[in-house]
Scaffold this motif. Structure first.
Motif, PDB file in Angstrom:
ATOM      1  N   THR A 101       0.833  -1.190   0.000  1.00  0.00           N
ATOM      2  CA  THR A 101       0.000   0.000   0.000  1.00  0.00           C
ATOM      3  C   THR A 101       0.875   1.250   0.000  1.00  0.00           C
ATOM      4  O   THR A 101       1.809   1.365   0.793  1.00  0.00           O
ATOM      5  CB  THR A 101      -0.911   0.026   1.243  1.00  0.00           C
ATOM      6  N   GLN A 102       0.568   2.183  -0.890  1.00  0.00           N
ATOM      7  CA  GLN A 102       1.352   3.400  -0.977  1.00  0.00           C
ATOM      8  C   GLN A 102       1.037   4.298   0.216  1.00  0.00           C
ATOM      9  O   GLN A 102      -0.113   4.448   0.632  1.00  0.00           O
ATOM     10  CB  GLN A 102       1.032   4.142  -2.280  1.00  0.00           C
ATOM     11  N   ALA A 103       2.087   4.895   0.806  1.00  0.00           N
ATOM     12  CA  ALA A 103       1.909   5.768   1.959  1.00  0.00           C
ATOM     13  C   ALA A 103       1.108   6.995   1.576  1.00  0.00           C
ATOM     14  O   ALA A 103       1.233   7.524   0.462  1.00  0.00           O
ATOM     15  CB  ALA A 103       3.270   6.169   2.509  1.00  0.00           C
ATOM     16  N   SER A 104       0.262   7.443   2.504  1.00  0.00           N
ATOM     17  CA  SER A 104      -0.521   8.650   2.263  1.00  0.00           C
ATOM     18  C   SER A 104       0.419   9.841   2.165  1.00  0.00           C
ATOM     19  O   SER A 104       1.456   9.889   2.844  1.00  0.00           O
ATOM     20  CB  SER A 104      -1.513   8.866   3.401  1.00  0.00           C
ATOM     21  N   PRO A 105       0.078  10.824   1.333  1.00  0.00           N
ATOM     22  CA  PRO A 105       0.953  11.990   1.221  1.00  0.00           C
ATOM     23  C   PRO A 105       1.020  12.771   2.528  1.00  0.00           C
ATOM     24  O   PRO A 105       0.070  12.797   3.308  1.00  0.00           O
ATOM     25  CB  PRO A 105       0.294  12.815   0.113  1.00  0.00           C
ATOM     26  N   ARG A 106       2.154  13.371   2.761  1.00  0.00           N
ATOM     27  CA  ARG A 106       2.363  14.228   3.934  1.00  0.00           C
ATOM     28  C   ARG A 106       1.727  15.581   3.639  1.00  0.00           C
ATOM     29  O   ARG A 106       2.220  16.355   2.834  1.00  0.00           O
ATOM     30  CB  ARG A 106       3.862  14.353   4.176  1.00  0.00           C
ATOM     31  N   ARG A 107       0.599  15.860   4.272  1.00  0.00           N
ATOM     32  CA  ARG A 107      -0.160  17.080   4.001  1.00  0.00           C
ATOM     33  C   ARG A 107       0.372  18.246   4.832  1.00  0.00           C
ATOM     34  O   ARG A 107       0.497  18.137   6.049  1.00  0.00           O
ATOM     35  CB  ARG A 107      -1.640  16.860   4.293  1.00  0.00           C
ATOM     36  N   ILE A 108       0.671  19.347   4.150  1.00  0.00           N
ATOM     37  CA  ILE A 108       1.264  20.506   4.817  1.00  0.00           C
ATOM     38  C   ILE A 108       0.451  21.747   4.481  1.00  0.00           C
ATOM     39  O   ILE A 108       0.215  22.045   3.306  1.00  0.00           O
ATOM     40  CB  ILE A 108       2.721  20.715   4.360  1.00  0.00           C
ATOM     41  N   LEU A 109       0.036  22.461   5.516  1.00  0.00           N
ATOM     42  CA  LEU A 109      -0.573  23.775   5.342  1.00  0.00           C
ATOM     43  C   LEU A 109       0.517  24.809   5.588  1.00  0.00           C
ATOM     44  O   LEU A 109       1.131  24.819   6.660  1.00  0.00           O
ATOM     45  CB  LEU A 109      -1.734  23.973   6.315  1.00  0.00           C
ATOM     46  N   LEU A 110       0.766  25.656   4.608  1.00  0.00           N
ATOM     47  CA  LEU A 110       1.795  26.692   4.705  1.00  0.00           C
ATOM     48  C   LEU A 110       1.145  28.053   4.506  1.00  0.00           C
ATOM     49  O   LEU A 110       0.387  28.244   3.561  1.00  0.00           O
ATOM     50  CB  LEU A 110       2.881  26.467   3.648  1.00  0.00           C
ATOM     51  N   ALA A 111       1.451  28.984   5.400  1.00  0.00           N
ATOM     52  CA  ALA A 111       0.846  30.318   5.303  1.00  0.00           C
ATOM     53  C   ALA A 111       1.852  31.383   5.715  1.00  0.00           C
ATOM     54  O   ALA A 111       2.803  31.121   6.456  1.00  0.00           O
ATOM     55  CB  ALA A 111      -0.393  30.400   6.194  1.00  0.00           C
ATOM     56  N   VAL A 112       1.641  32.598   5.214  1.00  0.00           N
ATOM     57  CA  VAL A 112       2.356  33.768   5.728  1.00  0.00           C
ATOM     58  C   VAL A 112       1.395  34.514   6.649  1.00  0.00           C
ATOM     59  O   VAL A 112       0.203  34.615   6.373  1.00  0.00           O
ATOM     60  CB  VAL A 112       2.839  34.698   4.594  1.00  0.00           C
ATOM     61  N   THR A 113       1.915  35.003   7.763  1.00  0.00           N
ATOM     62  CA  THR A 113       1.085  35.763   8.692  1.00  0.00           C
ATOM     63  C   THR A 113       1.828  37.005   9.147  1.00  0.00           C
ATOM     64  O   THR A 113       3.061  37.060   9.117  1.00  0.00           O
ATOM     65  CB  THR A 113       0.713  34.940   9.940  1.00  0.00           C
ATOM     66  N   GLY A 114       1.039  37.993   9.566  1.00  0.00           N
ATOM     67  CA  GLY A 114       1.591  39.200  10.150  1.00  0.00           C
ATOM     68  C   GLY A 114       1.070  39.336  11.567  1.00  0.00           C
ATOM     69  O   GLY A 114       1.382  38.524  12.431  1.00  0.00           O
ATOM     70  N   LEU A 115       0.237  40.342  11.770  1.00  0.00           N
ATOM     71  CA  LEU A 115      -0.308  40.596  13.102  1.00  0.00           C
ATOM     72  C   LEU A 115      -1.670  39.959  13.309  1.00  0.00           C
ATOM     73  O   LEU A 115      -2.306  40.169  14.341  1.00  0.00           O
ATOM     74  CB  LEU A 115      -0.394  42.114  13.333  1.00  0.00           C
ATOM     75  N   THR A 116      -2.135  39.193  12.324  1.00  0.00           N
ATOM     76  CA  THR A 116      -3.452  38.543  12.438  1.00  0.00           C
ATOM     77  C   THR A 116      -3.302  37.036  12.253  1.00  0.00           C
ATOM     78  O   THR A 116      -3.510  36.514  11.145  1.00  0.00           O
ATOM     79  CB  THR A 116      -4.431  39.118  11.396  1.00  0.00           C
ATOM     80  N   PRO A 117      -2.943  36.318  13.311  1.00  0.00           N
ATOM     81  CA  PRO A 117      -2.773  34.863  13.200  1.00  0.00           C
ATOM     82  C   PRO A 117      -4.078  34.122  12.959  1.00  0.00           C
ATOM     83  O   PRO A 117      -4.073  32.916  12.711  1.00  0.00           O
ATOM     84  CB  PRO A 117      -2.160  34.486  14.550  1.00  0.00           C
ATOM     85  N   GLN A 118      -5.202  34.866  13.011  1.00  0.00           N
ATOM     86  CA  GLN A 118      -6.507  34.233  12.787  1.00  0.00           C
ATOM     87  C   GLN A 118      -6.584  33.521  11.446  1.00  0.00           C
ATOM     88  O   GLN A 118      -7.364  32.565  11.294  1.00  0.00           O
ATOM     89  CB  GLN A 118      -7.623  35.280  12.853  1.00  0.00           C
ATOM     90  N   ILE A 119      -5.812  33.965  10.471  1.00  0.00           N
ATOM     91  CA  ILE A 119      -5.938  33.344   9.143  1.00  0.00           C
ATOM     92  C   ILE A 119      -5.565  31.860   9.194  1.00  0.00           C
ATOM     93  O   ILE A 119      -6.006  31.082   8.354  1.00  0.00           O
ATOM     94  CB  ILE A 119      -5.111  34.100   8.077  1.00  0.00           C
ATOM     95  N   VAL A 120      -4.761  31.467  10.196  1.00  0.00           N
ATOM     96  CA  VAL A 120      -4.382  30.053  10.311  1.00  0.00           C
ATOM     97  C   VAL A 120      -5.590  29.215  10.691  1.00  0.00           C
ATOM     98  O   VAL A 120      -5.905  28.203  10.045  1.00  0.00           O
ATOM     99  CB  VAL A 120      -3.257  29.874  11.347  1.00  0.00           C
ATOM    100  N   THR A 121      -6.295  29.626  11.743  1.00  0.00           N
ATOM    101  CA  THR A 121      -7.466  28.852  12.169  1.00  0.00           C
ATOM    102  C   THR A 121      -8.606  28.984  11.167  1.00  0.00           C
ATOM    103  O   THR A 121      -9.361  28.026  10.949  1.00  0.00           O
ATOM    104  CB  THR A 121      -7.919  29.307  13.559  1.00  0.00           C
TER     105      THR A 121
END
Length: 371
Positions: free
Chosen positions: A2-22
């Motif tokens: 069975t092929q391994a599931s891909p390693r899923r990565i969320l990548l973002a740039v943030t400044g003073l509003t970390p809310q964009i991550v959630t």
């Protein structure tokens, strides 16, 4: 197997509003029929942005942990080690992008972070450009265009009013959660669970396959990667210094062996004289090539001309064997061009394959220096 599931990565740039991550995590993992839950989250931000993200998202049981608990998400690796802080020329944390030098450093830092994350063939990136300064979002999006693979995605998060600019809003909760907001000159209370959060998918041009291997596997500046990607759109330019036996294509030095150099010189001279196609399976062509060798290696002590001539004489100039002498040299030259420039830019220089042997440059694109 069975092929391994891909390693899923969320990548973002943030400044003073970390809310964009959630907000982005909610839109990906909690608000779609086919949830995309990352295995890890990475942020690129300034020194102040890193503090904001750590204190508001991670410290104690802050908003990142609350979201995961509220929606029963499987474990996601997101710690201070996944928060990558921009650095100045001395390697110190950069608090803002204020100068041209800061701008260049930020571009290079963002490009290198994305190149590193895409180096794993079993990774799958979702890149958000919703946070941080506009230049940071631009550089991250362009870096994804340079290094992104078919499995990678780019998006911007959309939040309904009045939640979009509210510093107390992090994601739509599955329960009643009052937060304060302003409506005109009045302060009102709204319920976070009624917010609408969506992702706008952003198409992007994938240029990765056109980059040379050294830029895909080794550190590269943003400007260098962009310049390389654009070369395929520019006219080809070949410069050969006969005395030094050095070659430049697209202002990059192409390192060749002695024999490879003289083969390329011979083909370039013919193309510059209006004869781009060479049938090197004839005795006449072999003799013309030997004349070129003699011009380049005029020192009798060098022995290069005599060595090649002796080889041809041992073939008795038999066409098939002479042709077999040139084919490996052509292949080596083409492979070196491909490795130096990448597939698309290299196409402008590649010597014709098979029995074609056409040299693709026009006379005005070839400069041969003999002084």
């Amino acid at each position: 197997m069975t092929q391994a599931s891909p390693r899923r990565i969320l990548l973002a740039v943030t400044g003073l509003t970390p809310q964009i991550v959630t907000e982005t995590l909610y839109a990906l993992a909690c608000n779609r029929p086919d949830p995309w839950i990352p295995d890890e989250i990475h942020l690129i931000t300034t020194a102040t942005g890193a503090d904001n993200a750590r204190l508001n998202l991670l410290a104690g049981q802050r908003w990142f942990h609350r979201l995961c608990e509220d929606y029963g998400l499987s474990p996601i690796v997101f710690t201070p080690e996944q928060i990558h802080v921009l650095q100045d020329a001395e390697g110190r944390p950069l608090d803002d992008i204020r100068t041209q030098a800061d701008n260049t450093l930020a571009a290079d830092f963002i490009t290198e972070q994305l190149r590193t994350l895409t180096a794993d063939p079993n990774s799958e990136l979702h890149v958000s450009i919703a946070g941080g300064r506009k230049t940071m979002g631009y550089y991250l999006g362009y870096a994804l265009s340079l290094y992104g693979r078919p499995q990678d995605r780019l998006s911007h998060v959309l939040v309904s009013d009045p939640y979009e600019t509210n510093r107390d809003f992090y994601y739509p909760t599955p329960y009643e959660h009052p937060i304060h907001s302003r409506r005109g000159d009045k302060e009102v209370t709204v319920d976070a669970r009624h917010a609408r959060v969506d992702l706008a998918d952003i198409p992007f041009v994938r240029l990765r396959d056109g980059l040379p291997e050294r830029l895909r596997t080794g550190q590269a500046s943003f400007t260098g990667a962009v310049t390389t990607a654009n070369r395929g759109l520019q006219p080809a330019r070949l410069i050969m210094d006969v005395a030094q036996r050095r070659v430049w294509i697209d202002d990059e030095e192409l390192v060749l062996t002695k024999t490879e150099f003289v083969v390329l010189l011979w083909l370039a001279e013919r193309a510059r004289n209006g004869v781009p196609v060479t049938d090197w399976s004839t005795r006449a062509m072999a003799e013309a090539f030997l004349d070129c060798v003699k011009q380049v290696f005029s020192n009798p002590m060098d022995g290069e001309h005599d060595r090649i001539k002796a080889g041809f004489e041992s073939y008795d100039y038999f066409p098939l064997k002479v042709s077999k002498y040139f084919e490996p040299k052509k292949s080596m030259i083409n492979n070196k061009i491909l490795k130096l420039l990448g597939p698309r830019p290299a196409e402008r220089y590649v010597i014709g394959r098979g029995n074609d042997n056409a040299f693709p440059l026009t006379p005005e694109q070839i400069e041969i220096q003999r002084g």
